[in-house]
Each structure stands twice: as structure tokens, then as C-alpha cells.
Design a protein around this motif. Structure first.
Motif, PDB file in Angstrom:
ATOM      1  N   CYS A   2      21.929  36.393  39.195  1.00 41.02           N
ATOM      2  CA  CYS A   2      23.007  35.452  39.519  1.00 41.02           C
ATOM      3  C   CYS A   2      23.192  34.345  38.492  1.00 41.02           C
ATOM      4  O   CYS A   2      24.132  33.558  38.613  1.00 41.02           O
ATOM      5  CB  CYS A   2      22.769  34.850  40.884  1.00 41.02           C
ATOM      6  N   THR A  67      25.222  40.579  36.317  1.00 40.15           N
ATOM      7  CA  THR A  67      25.494  39.698  37.447  1.00 40.15           C
ATOM      8  C   THR A  67      26.613  40.311  38.288  1.00 40.15           C
ATOM      9  O   THR A  67      27.461  41.040  37.773  1.00 40.15           O
ATOM     10  CB  THR A  67      25.917  38.277  37.016  1.00 40.15           C
ATOM     11  N   ASN A  68      26.600  39.990  39.570  1.00 39.27           N
ATOM     12  CA  ASN A  68      27.694  40.386  40.442  1.00 39.27           C
ATOM     13  C   ASN A  68      28.821  39.360  40.327  1.00 39.27           C
ATOM     14  O   ASN A  68      28.572  38.170  40.119  1.00 39.27           O
ATOM     15  CB  ASN A  68      27.223  40.455  41.896  1.00 39.27           C
ATOM     16  N   PHE A  69      30.044  39.815  40.444  1.00 39.27           N
ATOM     17  CA  PHE A  69      31.203  38.915  40.497  1.00 39.27           C
ATOM     18  C   PHE A  69      31.462  38.593  41.962  1.00 39.27           C
ATOM     19  O   PHE A  69      31.659  39.497  42.767  1.00 39.27           O
ATOM     20  CB  PHE A  69      32.428  39.583  39.860  1.00 39.27           C
ATOM     21  N   ARG A  70      31.460  37.293  42.307  1.00 39.42           N
ATOM     22  CA  ARG A  70      31.540  36.909  43.713  1.00 39.42           C
ATOM     23  C   ARG A  70      32.985  36.905  44.208  1.00 39.42           C
ATOM     24  O   ARG A  70      33.778  36.029  43.855  1.00 39.42           O
ATOM     25  CB  ARG A  70      30.923  35.528  43.926  1.00 39.42           C
ATOM     26  N   SER A 144      27.373  33.566  35.378  1.00 40.89           N
ATOM     27  CA  SER A 144      26.947  33.463  36.759  1.00 40.89           C
ATOM     28  C   SER A 144      27.737  34.528  37.516  1.00 40.89           C
ATOM     29  O   SER A 144      27.823  35.655  37.054  1.00 40.89           O
ATOM     30  CB  SER A 144      27.168  32.053  37.299  1.00 40.89           C
ATOM     31  N   ASN A 145      28.330  34.161  38.636  1.00 41.88           N
ATOM     32  CA  ASN A 145      29.042  35.177  39.419  1.00 41.88           C
ATOM     33  C   ASN A 145      30.551  35.092  39.229  1.00 41.88           C
ATOM     34  O   ASN A 145      31.333  35.299  40.157  1.00 41.88           O
ATOM     35  CB  ASN A 145      28.668  35.058  40.896  1.00 41.88           C
ATOM     36  N   THR A 193      35.139  30.462  45.788  1.00 41.94           N
ATOM     37  CA  THR A 193      34.956  31.895  45.565  1.00 41.94           C
ATOM     38  C   THR A 193      35.189  32.727  46.821  1.00 41.94           C
ATOM     39  O   THR A 193      34.863  33.906  46.852  1.00 41.94           O
ATOM     40  CB  THR A 193      33.542  32.177  45.024  1.00 41.94           C
TER      41      THR A 193
END
Length: 253
Positions: A2, A67-70, A144-145, A193
Motif C-alpha cells: 500500500c 499496489t492496489n488502486f483504491r 500508494s493506492n 477514494t
């Protein structure tokens, strides 16, 4: 993963410096970072549910992290595991730009992600939300996300800390301490987000502490100009206290 900050060709002796936090539910089974038995030249932690990983390095010096995209509205139950992308990128033999382009073309099969790939010659980012596969210029970059270098509060903290670290010999423990910062951002600085405000607050610090969820590990990767790699994973329990450590060094071959 993250939060990732990378110093790319900023230090005269260490062309690649990576610091990263993995935030995850504590119930999700995870194996500590180690050389994988079926891939003895691959060093990474392992997600025992999805089978992949969030960050890894190869003995040839290749590095990849994700990282995941939020965006809760874009999550699909039938998507492939994003952790497989890190394994594929870090263990392949294609140049970073080529493997990045392949993965960008297949992004629709996965929930939203960002992927960093370094083959020693180039550092590449793949953003599934934009479809871009970009070769990065020397500098300090954060993920980050959201998209690359989005100035979220936690990303700014990591960037400032890494900028300071590139002024001398990198201190692994100081870099780990940098990402152990659990101070949340002010409400006025929070991104929007699609999650509730209380959750945005909780997720805004570099180091996350929450019931059942938080920062599971902090990883530092140093690659020196003479081909030495040091990989350190500091693990944390649900109280945010030390819970084991992996420290591996090897020569790129």
C-alpha cells in the motif's frame, strides 16, 4: 502493498533504494519472505490465499512490486490474482519495458493495480487505470493506492524521508523507522477514494493500526552500483510490534 517509495539513480553508490509497507487483514495467511523452493532464485513473501506476492527480487537483480488502486466500485470477484504479476515480472527475462507492455495489455483481467518493474537498466511503472507503461526518469517516486507520484499525505512523508536517506549511506533500520509513522493526516488533506471518512483517516498514515487490519510488513531493498543486493523484511503483529525479520544479501548474477 500500500505504500512504496523508490529512489532511482539518486544515490552515487545505490542506484535502487526501495522502502515499502504492506497493509493487509491479519487473518489473511502469509508466509514470511524467503527464497521460494520451486523458484530458488526468487526472494519474496507469499500470499498463501492468492499464491502470489506483493514485492520480490530475483538473483539477477530484477525487482517488482505492486499496489492496489483504491476504488471499491471497480472490484470484481472473478478477477485474476494481482500477486501473480509480481512473480511474473520479477522472474522473467524480458526487459522491464517489454514485460510492462505485456501486462498493461492484459490489465482488464485484474482488479485495478499499479506495478513497478526494474531490470537494473530501467525502472518501469504500469498503471492499469490509465493503461500507461512508462519508463521512469531518475528521481524519487512514490506509489500508494492511486497513480504514480500522487501526493497523498503518506506518500509525501515517504518521499521526504527517502530524500534525506539518499544524502548518505542508507541505514536500513532508519528506513524501516521512517515507514513506522502512524500519524494520520489532517482531514483537509485526505483524498476521496470512495470509502467512509473514518476509514480514509485510518488509511492516511504510513503505518496502519486498526482492528483486524494493518501494516503487516515493511520491506527495504538496496541494490548497490557494484551488484550487491540487500533485502530486509520487518514483520509486525496486530499490535504494531515486531514479529520477525528476514535479512538476505546476495550478489547479482
Amino acid at each position: 502493498m500500500c505504500l512504496i517509495a523508490v529512489a532511482w539513480r539518486q544515490h552515487p553508490d545505490y542506484p535502487l533504494i526501495v522502502i515499502a509497507n504492506r497493509d493487509e487483514f491479519f487473518e489473511r495467511p502469509t508466509a514470511p519472505a524467503a527464497w521460494w523452493p520451486e523458484m530458488p532464485d526468487f526472494l519474496a513473501g507469499r500470499d498463501l490465499r492468492g499464491g502470489g506476492t506483493w514485492l520480490g527480487v530475483g538473483r539477477d537483480g530484477r525487482f517488482a512490486a505492486l499496489t492496489n488502486f483504491r476504488d471499491p466500485t471497480r472490484l470484481r470477484d472473478d478477477a485474476r490474482s494481482r500477486g501473480d504479476l509480481v512473480v511474473r515480472a520479477a522472474t522473467g527475462d524480458l526487459p522491464a519495458q517489454a514485460i510492462g507492455q505485456q501486462i498493461a495489455a492484459e490489465r482488464a483481467h485484474y482488479n485495478p493495480f499499479n506495478l513497478l518493474v526494474c531490470d537494473g537498466e530501467a525502472l518501469v511503472v504500469v498503471e492499469s487505470m490509465t493503461g500507461r507503461c512508462s519508463t521512469l526518469e531518475p528521481g524519487i517516486h512514490t506509489l500508494s493506492n492511486h497513480l504514480l507520484d500522487t501526493p497523498w499525505p503518506k506518500a509525501r512523508v515517504a518521499r521526504r524521508g527517502l530524500e534525506t536517506a539518499t544524502g548518505g549511506t542508507p541505514d536500513v533500520d532508519a528506513l524501516i523507522d521512517l515507514l513506522h509513522n502512524d500519524r494520520p493526516a489532517a482531514d483537509a488533506e485526505l483524498p476521496a477514494t470512495g470509502v467512509p471518512l473514518a476509514l480514509e483517516r485510518m488509511l492516511s498514515s504510513c503505518f496502519i493500526r486498526a482492528p483486524g487490519y494493518g501494516t503487516r510488513c515493511t520491506t527495504v531493498v538496496l541494490r548497490s552500483a557494484d551488484g550487491q543486493v540487500r533485502f530486509v523484511e520487518a514483520r509486525w503483529n496486530s499490535e504494531g510490534q515486531p514479529d520477525g525479520r528476514t535479512d538476505e544479501s546476495f550478489t547479482v548474477r
